[in-house]
Design a protein around this motif. Structure first.
Motif, PDB file in Angstrom:
ATOM      1  N   PHE A 141     -23.262  26.179  40.703  1.00 45.47           N
ATOM      2  CA  PHE A 141     -22.123  25.884  41.559  1.00 45.47           C
ATOM      3  C   PHE A 141     -21.350  24.629  41.120  1.00 45.47           C
ATOM      4  O   PHE A 141     -21.920  23.584  40.825  1.00 45.47           O
ATOM      5  N   THR A 142     -20.042  24.781  41.123  1.00 47.86           N
ATOM      6  CA  THR A 142     -19.163  23.634  40.915  1.00 47.86           C
ATOM      7  C   THR A 142     -18.998  22.907  42.244  1.00 47.86           C
ATOM      8  O   THR A 142     -19.305  23.470  43.311  1.00 47.86           O
ATOM      9  N   ALA A 143     -18.473  21.698  42.184  1.00 51.70           N
ATOM     10  CA  ALA A 143     -18.172  20.969  43.427  1.00 51.70           C
ATOM     11  C   ALA A 143     -17.167  21.777  44.256  1.00 51.70           C
ATOM     12  O   ALA A 143     -17.196  21.746  45.491  1.00 51.70           O
ATOM     13  N   THR A 144     -16.280  22.508  43.571  1.00 49.68           N
ATOM     14  CA  THR A 144     -15.302  23.348  44.275  1.00 49.68           C
ATOM     15  C   THR A 144     -16.026  24.396  45.114  1.00 49.68           C
ATOM     16  O   THR A 144     -15.638  24.674  46.264  1.00 49.68           O
ATOM     17  N   GLU A 145     -17.076  24.991  44.542  1.00 47.25           N
ATOM     18  CA  GLU A 145     -17.830  25.990  45.308  1.00 47.25           C
ATOM     19  C   GLU A 145     -18.546  25.345  46.491  1.00 47.25           C
ATOM     20  O   GLU A 145     -18.587  25.916  47.580  1.00 47.25           O
ATOM     21  N   GLN A 147     -17.606  22.762  48.136  1.00 44.88           N
ATOM     22  CA  GLN A 147     -16.600  22.515  49.175  1.00 44.88           C
ATOM     23  C   GLN A 147     -16.243  23.831  49.883  1.00 44.88           C
ATOM     24  O   GLN A 147     -16.011  23.856  51.092  1.00 44.88           O
ATOM     25  N   TRP A 148     -16.205  24.928  49.122  1.00 40.50           N
ATOM     26  CA  TRP A 148     -15.943  26.252  49.710  1.00 40.50           C
ATOM     27  C   TRP A 148     -17.061  26.624  50.690  1.00 40.50           C
ATOM     28  O   TRP A 148     -16.806  27.138  51.782  1.00 40.50           O
ATOM     29  N   PHE A 149     -18.312  26.309  50.318  1.00 44.45           N
ATOM     30  CA  PHE A 149     -19.441  26.599  51.222  1.00 44.45           C
ATOM     31  C   PHE A 149     -19.284  25.802  52.530  1.00 44.45           C
ATOM     32  O   PHE A 149     -19.642  26.280  53.596  1.00 44.45           O
ATOM     33  N   GLU A 150     -18.751  24.581  52.419  1.00 39.71           N
ATOM     34  CA  GLU A 150     -18.508  23.801  53.647  1.00 39.71           C
ATOM     35  C   GLU A 150     -17.555  24.554  54.562  1.00 39.71           C
ATOM     36  O   GLU A 150     -17.744  24.632  55.771  1.00 39.71           O
ATOM     37  N   LYS A 151     -16.514  25.121  53.938  1.00 38.48           N
ATOM     38  CA  LYS A 151     -15.504  25.827  54.741  1.00 38.48           C
ATOM     39  C   LYS A 151     -16.074  27.078  55.393  1.00 38.48           C
ATOM     40  O   LYS A 151     -15.837  27.343  56.561  1.00 38.48           O
ATOM     41  N   ILE A 152     -16.819  27.885  54.608  1.00 32.90           N
ATOM     42  CA  ILE A 152     -17.255  29.171  55.167  1.00 32.90           C
ATOM     43  C   ILE A 152     -18.462  29.020  56.097  1.00 32.90           C
ATOM     44  O   ILE A 152     -18.725  29.895  56.901  1.00 32.90           O
ATOM     45  N   SER A 153     -19.165  27.886  55.994  1.00 35.38           N
ATOM     46  CA  SER A 153     -20.351  27.724  56.843  1.00 35.38           C
ATOM     47  C   SER A 153     -20.093  26.796  58.022  1.00 35.38           C
ATOM     48  O   SER A 153     -20.818  26.827  59.013  1.00 35.38           O
ATOM     49  N   GLY A 154     -19.089  25.928  57.894  1.00 33.87           N
ATOM     50  CA  GLY A 154     -18.870  24.916  58.928  1.00 33.87           C
ATOM     51  C   GLY A 154     -19.865  23.762  58.824  1.00 33.87           C
ATOM     52  O   GLY A 154     -19.897  22.880  59.674  1.00 33.87           O
ATOM     53  N   LEU A 155     -20.679  23.766  57.766  1.00 31.40           N
ATOM     54  CA  LEU A 155     -21.672  22.698  57.587  1.00 31.40           C
ATOM     55  C   LEU A 155     -21.136  21.626  56.636  1.00 31.40           C
ATOM     56  O   LEU A 155     -20.338  21.938  55.749  1.00 31.40           O
ATOM     57  N   LEU A 169     -32.246  24.683  43.813  1.00 34.87           N
ATOM     58  CA  LEU A 169     -31.182  24.089  42.986  1.00 34.87           C
ATOM     59  C   LEU A 169     -31.693  22.863  42.225  1.00 34.87           C
ATOM     60  O   LEU A 169     -32.242  21.943  42.834  1.00 34.87           O
ATOM     61  N   ALA A 170     -31.469  22.851  40.887  1.00 36.67           N
ATOM     62  CA  ALA A 170     -31.909  21.703  40.083  1.00 36.67           C
ATOM     63  C   ALA A 170     -30.741  20.788  39.745  1.00 36.67           C
ATOM     64  O   ALA A 170     -30.914  19.586  39.541  1.00 36.67           O
ATOM     65  N   SER A 171     -29.546  21.367  39.651  1.00 34.40           N
ATOM     66  CA  SER A 171     -28.359  20.573  39.300  1.00 34.40           C
ATOM     67  C   SER A 171     -27.107  21.344  39.697  1.00 34.40           C
ATOM     68  O   SER A 171     -27.112  22.573  39.712  1.00 34.40           O
ATOM     69  N   LEU A 172     -26.052  20.618  40.022  1.00 37.44           N
ATOM     70  CA  LEU A 172     -24.744  21.265  40.113  1.00 37.44           C
ATOM     71  C   LEU A 172     -24.242  21.474  38.695  1.00 37.44           C
ATOM     72  O   LEU A 172     -24.758  20.879  37.750  1.00 37.44           O
ATOM     73  N   THR A 173     -23.216  22.287  38.511  1.00 35.70           N
ATOM     74  CA  THR A 173     -22.533  22.346  37.223  1.00 35.70           C
ATOM     75  C   THR A 173     -21.421  21.290  37.241  1.00 35.70           C
ATOM     76  O   THR A 173     -21.133  20.711  38.284  1.00 35.70           O
ATOM     77  N   GLY A 174     -20.785  21.079  36.104  1.00 39.81           N
ATOM     78  CA  GLY A 174     -19.764  20.024  36.041  1.00 39.81           C
ATOM     79  C   GLY A 174     -18.347  20.539  36.239  1.00 39.81           C
ATOM     80  O   GLY A 174     -17.383  19.788  36.104  1.00 39.81           O
ATOM     81  N   GLY A 175     -18.214  21.817  36.552  1.00 39.06           N
ATOM     82  CA  GLY A 175     -16.885  22.440  36.609  1.00 39.06           C
ATOM     83  C   GLY A 175     -16.067  22.055  37.834  1.00 39.06           C
ATOM     84  O   GLY A 175     -16.532  21.323  38.706  1.00 39.06           O
ATOM     85  N   GLY A 176     -14.835  22.571  37.851  1.00 36.56           N
ATOM     86  CA  GLY A 176     -13.924  22.273  38.945  1.00 36.56           C
ATOM     87  C   GLY A 176     -13.212  20.947  38.745  1.00 36.56           C
ATOM     88  O   GLY A 176     -12.345  20.570  39.526  1.00 36.56           O
ATOM     89  N   ALA A 177     -13.572  20.228  37.680  1.00 36.77           N
ATOM     90  CA  ALA A 177     -12.963  18.904  37.459  1.00 36.77           C
ATOM     91  C   ALA A 177     -11.542  19.061  36.886  1.00 36.77           C
ATOM     92  O   ALA A 177     -10.622  18.357  37.287  1.00 36.77           O
ATOM     93  N   GLU A 178     -11.385  19.950  35.943  1.00 37.72           N
ATOM     94  CA  GLU A 178     -10.110  20.208  35.247  1.00 37.72           C
ATOM     95  C   GLU A 178      -9.481  18.891  34.807  1.00 37.72           C
ATOM     96  O   GLU A 178     -10.026  18.188  34.008  1.00 37.72           O
ATOM     97  N   ILE A 179      -8.329  18.528  35.423  1.00 36.95           N
ATOM     98  CA  ILE A 179      -7.743  17.202  35.200  1.00 36.95           C
ATOM     99  C   ILE A 179      -7.523  16.611  36.585  1.00 36.95           C
ATOM    100  O   ILE A 179      -6.910  17.250  37.437  1.00 36.95           O
TER     101      ILE A 179
END
Ligand code: SF4
Length: 389
Positions: A141-145, A147-155, A169-179
């Motif tokens: 999961f990226t940080a974007t995902e 944040q998406w889980f926050e939205k769909i779960s309300g948690l 989960l052992a680590s997040l991935t580094g994606g979603g950073a783009e620029i």
């Protein structure tokens, strides 16, 4: 570049002084690629000697269905589109088990932002994968995902991460950073996870003991100053948390061919070219020099091709990702003939042919196994060298 400034920058690098934003921009303005490589190689060798790390991983994408339509993304599909798919928990496990041989140590999982999948699906998949592959690290999961889980779960992300960690989960991935720079980001990203949320979620992950990678998507409509800004933000966050294990510059790719349904999803290719190999090497080098508090810089060879990946090892890179059976997000957009499969033996040869010593690592960058150093150049010249595409 003015000779005085060049000397000044060299001195800073050789005494280990932290480079400023202006220094980073000046380095990008230099066309002396050999000089940049020499400086970056000095810094890389100080940190990592002649070692090149790699791990044996596989990429798994649970769903390509995404509510967002990021301008550079050729992976996402909308619900009902022909090539849209979502794996059931059982299918994800079956797919992972197919990859089980060859001493797999890590699964890398990123996905679209699915509009209707319930949040509980994700920890359920992780639990099932962990049960089926207990020795494999789940980097998901990226940080974007998140944040998406926050939205769909309300948690809050705090509880989301606790549950994911509990599920394996052992680590997040580094994606979603783009620029991160907003001037550019708003033109390429179609969701609302920006620097504030991306950094909040990685900071939280670090507080919980996870170590995470950080990426940067470059070579599209951004300018070098945006790349410098990007690494400066990461450097500051790393000063605070120390939780990043590696920096990964990802080369933006055009959508050269139509996908199965004939739709070209990439909307920025008309506005830009792709970064040349020289620009990629420069980006690796400047990143290595600016990120003095990151231990590792990675080249994801799928995006750069194998020759540039070998060269990058002389431009600050000390980590090659990976041993990949399937990689969809860029391969949907790749027409370089870059193989989508590399195995442990291929990687060892690739690294040794470039003159470096391979070291297998795990997700946390701990050494799993050290391999032999390459033959001396004199010995190598006695036999024909392999040519990498
Ligand atoms: S980059 Fe990620 S969030 Fe953006 S459209 Fe593609 S899959 Fe969705």
């Amino acid at each position: 570049m003015d000779a005085g400034l060049k000397r000044e920058l060299e001195e800073k690098v050789y005494v280990g002084e932290r480079l400023t934003r202006a220094d980073g921009e000046a380095l990008y303005a230099s066309d002396d690629l050999a000089w940049l490589g020499r400086l970056a190689h000095h810094r890389r060798t100080e940190k990592n000697g002649d070692r090149v790390m790699f791990n044996v991983n596989r990429h798994l994408n649970l769903t390509n269905v995404c509510t967002a339509s990021c301008a550079y993304c050729s992976f996402q599909r909308k619900p009902g589109e022909k090539a849209a798919y979502t794996m059931r928990v059982k299918q994800a496990v079956e797919k992972a088990l197919e990859m089980k041989d060859e001493q797999l140590t890590e699964l890398h999982i990123v996905n679209g932002l699915h509009p209707t999948l319930p949040w509980k699906y994700y920890p359920r998949v992780l639990r099932a994968l962990k049960e089926a592959l207990p020795d494999v690290s789940l980097k998901c999961f990226t940080a974007t995902e998140v944040q998406w889980f926050e939205k769909i779960s309300g948690l809050p992300a705090d509880e989301i991460l606790d549950e994911l960690i509990d599920a394996g989960l052992a680590s997040l991935t580094g994606g979603g950073a783009e620029i991160f720079d907003w001037e550019i980001r708003q033109q390429i990203v179609d969701h609302d996870c920006h620097w504030e949320d991306w950094s909040r979620i990685h900071r939280l992950a670090h507080e919980k003991g996870l170590r995470t990678p950080a990426t940067m998507l470059y070579g599209h409509i951004e300018e070098p100053r945006h790349r410098v800004d990007h690494v400066m933000r990461l450097r500051e966050l790393q000063d605070e948390t120390g939780g990043f294990v590696v920096f990964i510059p990802l080369r933006y790719q055009h959508d050269f061919h139509d996908s199965a349904d004939g739709i070209v999803r990439n909307r920025i290719q008309a506005k830009t070219t792709m970064a040349s190999p020289a620009e990629s090497l420069k980006t690796f080098a400047v990143s290595r020099l600016m990120l003095d508090n990151f231990d590792h810089v990675k080249c994801f060879w799928v995006m750069h091709g194998l020759s540039v990946a070998q060269l990058s090892l002389n431009f600050g890179v000390d980590d090659l990702d990976g041993s990949v059976v399937e990689y969809k997000i860029t391969h949907d957009a790749d027409s370089y003939g870059t193989p989508d499969t590399m195995h442990r033996e291929d990687l060892l040869t690739l690294i040794q042919d470039a003159g470096f010593r391979p070291v297998e690592r795990n997700t946390r960058y701990e050494v799993v196994r050290e391999f032999d150093a390459p033959m001396s150049l004199a010995d190598r010249r006695r036999e024909p060298q392999q040519v990498w595409a």
